[in-house]
Design a protein around this motif. Structure first.
Motif, mmCIF file in Angstrom:
data_model
loop_
_atom_site.group_PDB
_atom_site.id
_atom_site.type_symbol
_atom_site.label_atom_id
_atom_site.label_comp_id
_atom_site.label_asym_id
_atom_site.label_seq_id
_atom_site.Cartn_x
_atom_site.Cartn_y
_atom_site.Cartn_z
ATOM 1 N N GLU A 50 -56.057 3.624 -16.200
ATOM 2 C CA GLU A 50 -54.671 3.976 -16.512
ATOM 3 C C GLU A 50 -54.472 5.441 -16.884
ATOM 4 N N HIS A 51 -55.518 6.099 -17.342
ATOM 5 C CA HIS A 51 -55.399 7.492 -17.751
ATOM 6 C C HIS A 51 -55.923 8.463 -16.698
ATOM 7 N N ALA A 52 -56.247 7.963 -15.539
ATOM 8 C CA ALA A 52 -56.669 8.839 -14.444
ATOM 9 C C ALA A 52 -55.440 9.537 -13.866
ATOM 10 N N PRO A 53 -55.605 10.764 -13.414
ATOM 11 C CA PRO A 53 -54.466 11.478 -12.824
ATOM 12 C C PRO A 53 -53.843 10.686 -11.663
ATOM 13 N N GLY A 54 -52.542 10.534 -11.710
ATOM 14 C CA GLY A 54 -51.820 9.857 -10.641
ATOM 15 C C GLY A 54 -51.844 8.340 -10.691
ATOM 16 N N ALA A 55 -52.479 7.771 -11.692
ATOM 17 C CA ALA A 55 -52.585 6.309 -11.784
ATOM 18 C C ALA A 55 -51.288 5.707 -12.295
ATOM 19 N N SER A 56 -51.032 4.496 -11.822
ATOM 20 C CA SER A 56 -49.937 3.712 -12.382
ATOM 21 C C SER A 56 -50.528 2.397 -12.869
ATOM 22 N N SER A 57 -49.867 1.782 -13.798
ATOM 23 C CA SER A 57 -50.368 0.561 -14.413
ATOM 24 C C SER A 57 -50.038 -0.643 -13.527
ATOM 25 N N PRO A 58 -51.038 -1.223 -12.852
ATOM 26 C CA PRO A 58 -50.763 -2.315 -11.905
ATOM 27 C C PRO A 58 -50.473 -3.643 -12.597
ATOM 28 N N ARG A 59 -49.627 -4.423 -11.974
ATOM 29 C CA ARG A 59 -49.338 -5.772 -12.460
ATOM 30 C C ARG A 59 -49.778 -6.826 -11.442
ATOM 31 N N ARG A 60 -50.127 -6.386 -10.244
ATOM 32 C CA ARG A 60 -50.640 -7.300 -9.211
ATOM 33 C C ARG A 60 -51.952 -6.737 -8.682
ATOM 34 N N MET A 61 -52.854 -7.615 -8.271
ATOM 35 C CA MET A 61 -54.128 -7.163 -7.716
ATOM 36 C C MET A 61 -53.915 -6.231 -6.540
ATOM 37 N N ALA A 62 -52.919 -6.514 -5.725
ATOM 38 C CA ALA A 62 -52.656 -5.691 -4.538
ATOM 39 C C ALA A 62 -52.281 -4.258 -4.907
ATOM 40 N N ASP A 63 -51.855 -4.033 -6.136
ATOM 41 C CA ASP A 63 -51.453 -2.701 -6.580
ATOM 42 C C ASP A 63 -52.611 -1.883 -7.151
ATOM 43 N N VAL A 64 -53.780 -2.490 -7.279
ATOM 44 C CA VAL A 64 -54.932 -1.793 -7.855
ATOM 45 C C VAL A 64 -55.559 -0.895 -6.792
ATOM 46 N N ASP A 65 -55.722 0.354 -7.123
ATOM 47 C CA ASP A 65 -56.396 1.331 -6.262
ATOM 48 C C ASP A 65 -57.902 1.155 -6.470
ATOM 49 N N LEU A 66 -58.585 0.626 -5.461
ATOM 50 C CA LEU A 66 -60.004 0.292 -5.608
ATOM 51 C C LEU A 66 -60.887 1.521 -5.796
ATOM 52 N N ASP A 67 -60.544 2.636 -5.177
ATOM 53 C CA ASP A 67 -61.318 3.860 -5.398
ATOM 54 C C ASP A 67 -61.196 4.313 -6.844
ATOM 55 N N LEU A 68 -59.995 4.259 -7.362
ATOM 56 C CA LEU A 68 -59.761 4.623 -8.754
ATOM 57 C C LEU A 68 -60.469 3.646 -9.695
ATOM 58 N N LEU A 69 -60.471 2.376 -9.346
ATOM 59 C CA LEU A 69 -61.158 1.371 -10.159
ATOM 60 C C LEU A 69 -62.664 1.638 -10.185
ATOM 61 N N ALA A 70 -63.241 1.944 -9.037
ATOM 62 C CA ALA A 70 -64.677 2.250 -8.976
ATOM 63 C C ALA A 70 -64.996 3.451 -9.866
ATOM 64 N N LYS A 71 -64.156 4.476 -9.812
ATOM 65 C CA LYS A 71 -64.373 5.657 -10.659
ATOM 66 C C LYS A 71 -64.238 5.315 -12.138
ATOM 67 N N ALA A 72 -63.311 4.426 -12.471
ATOM 68 C CA ALA A 72 -63.133 4.016 -13.867
ATOM 69 C C ALA A 72 -64.355 3.261 -14.381
ATOM 70 N N ILE A 73 -64.950 2.443 -13.530
ATOM 71 C CA ILE A 73 -66.166 1.711 -13.909
ATOM 72 C C ILE A 73 -67.312 2.690 -14.126
ATOM 73 N N VAL A 74 -67.499 3.597 -13.190
ATOM 74 C CA VAL A 74 -68.583 4.582 -13.294
ATOM 75 C C VAL A 74 -68.408 5.434 -14.552
ATOM 76 N N LYS A 75 -67.188 5.880 -14.804
ATOM 77 C CA LYS A 75 -66.935 6.681 -16.002
ATOM 78 C C LYS A 75 -67.237 5.890 -17.272
ATOM 79 N N GLY A 76 -66.841 4.620 -17.303
ATOM 80 C CA GLY A 76 -67.142 3.771 -18.454
ATOM 81 C C GLY A 76 -68.627 3.603 -18.670
ATOM 82 N N HIS A 77 -69.351 3.429 -17.584
ATOM 83 C CA HIS A 77 -70.815 3.311 -17.661
ATOM 84 C C HIS A 77 -71.428 4.601 -18.187
ATOM 85 N N ASN A 78 -71.042 5.726 -17.587
ATOM 86 C CA ASN A 78 -71.628 7.003 -17.972
ATOM 87 C C ASN A 78 -71.340 7.349 -19.427
ATOM 88 N N THR A 79 -70.139 7.065 -19.895
ATOM 89 C CA THR A 79 -69.781 7.331 -21.288
ATOM 90 C C THR A 79 -70.611 6.460 -22.228
#
Length: 103
Positions: free
Chosen positions: A60-89
């Motif tokens: 949700e805090h990534a540049p250009g992200a919007s808060s999805p309410r449906r699975m179809a609205d989730v940006d998978l590239d952004l999600l992958a980056k969010a997972i990697v960032k969470g892991h690295n942190t």
């Protein structure tokens, strides 16, 4: 919750809060992001746990992200980056690709 655990995803907030967020798709992105995450992993598991609440925050805090309410609205590239960032942190690593986190 069970599907998250099988995927190698845990949480750093009280379980009751997470359950509430997961059951409230109108007001939180948790159901959409969680569903997309589980589908994206396709039965694979993260080799080390990552907090779902951190993944959602990063998403949700990534540049250009919007808060999805449906699975179809989730940006998978952004999600992958969010997972990697969470892991690295969490682990102090510098992994660059989600594939390197899967077992």
């Amino acid at each position: 919750m069970h599907a998250l655990r099988l995927a190698g995803v845990d949480f750093s907030v009280p379980e009751a809060d997470l359950r509430d967020w997961l059951s409230n798709p109108s007001f939180t992105p948790y159901p959409a992001i969680t569903g997309a995450l589980i589908k994206m992993l396709g039965g694979k598991q993260l080799r080390r746990s990552v907090f779902i609440d951190v993944i959602v925050f990063n998403y949700e805090h990534a540049p250009g992200a919007s808060s999805p309410r449906r699975m179809a609205d989730v940006d998978l590239d952004l999600l992958a980056k969010a997972i990697v960032k969470g892991h690295n942190t969490r682990y102090g690593e510098a992994v660059r690709d989600l594939q390197n986190l899967l077992q």
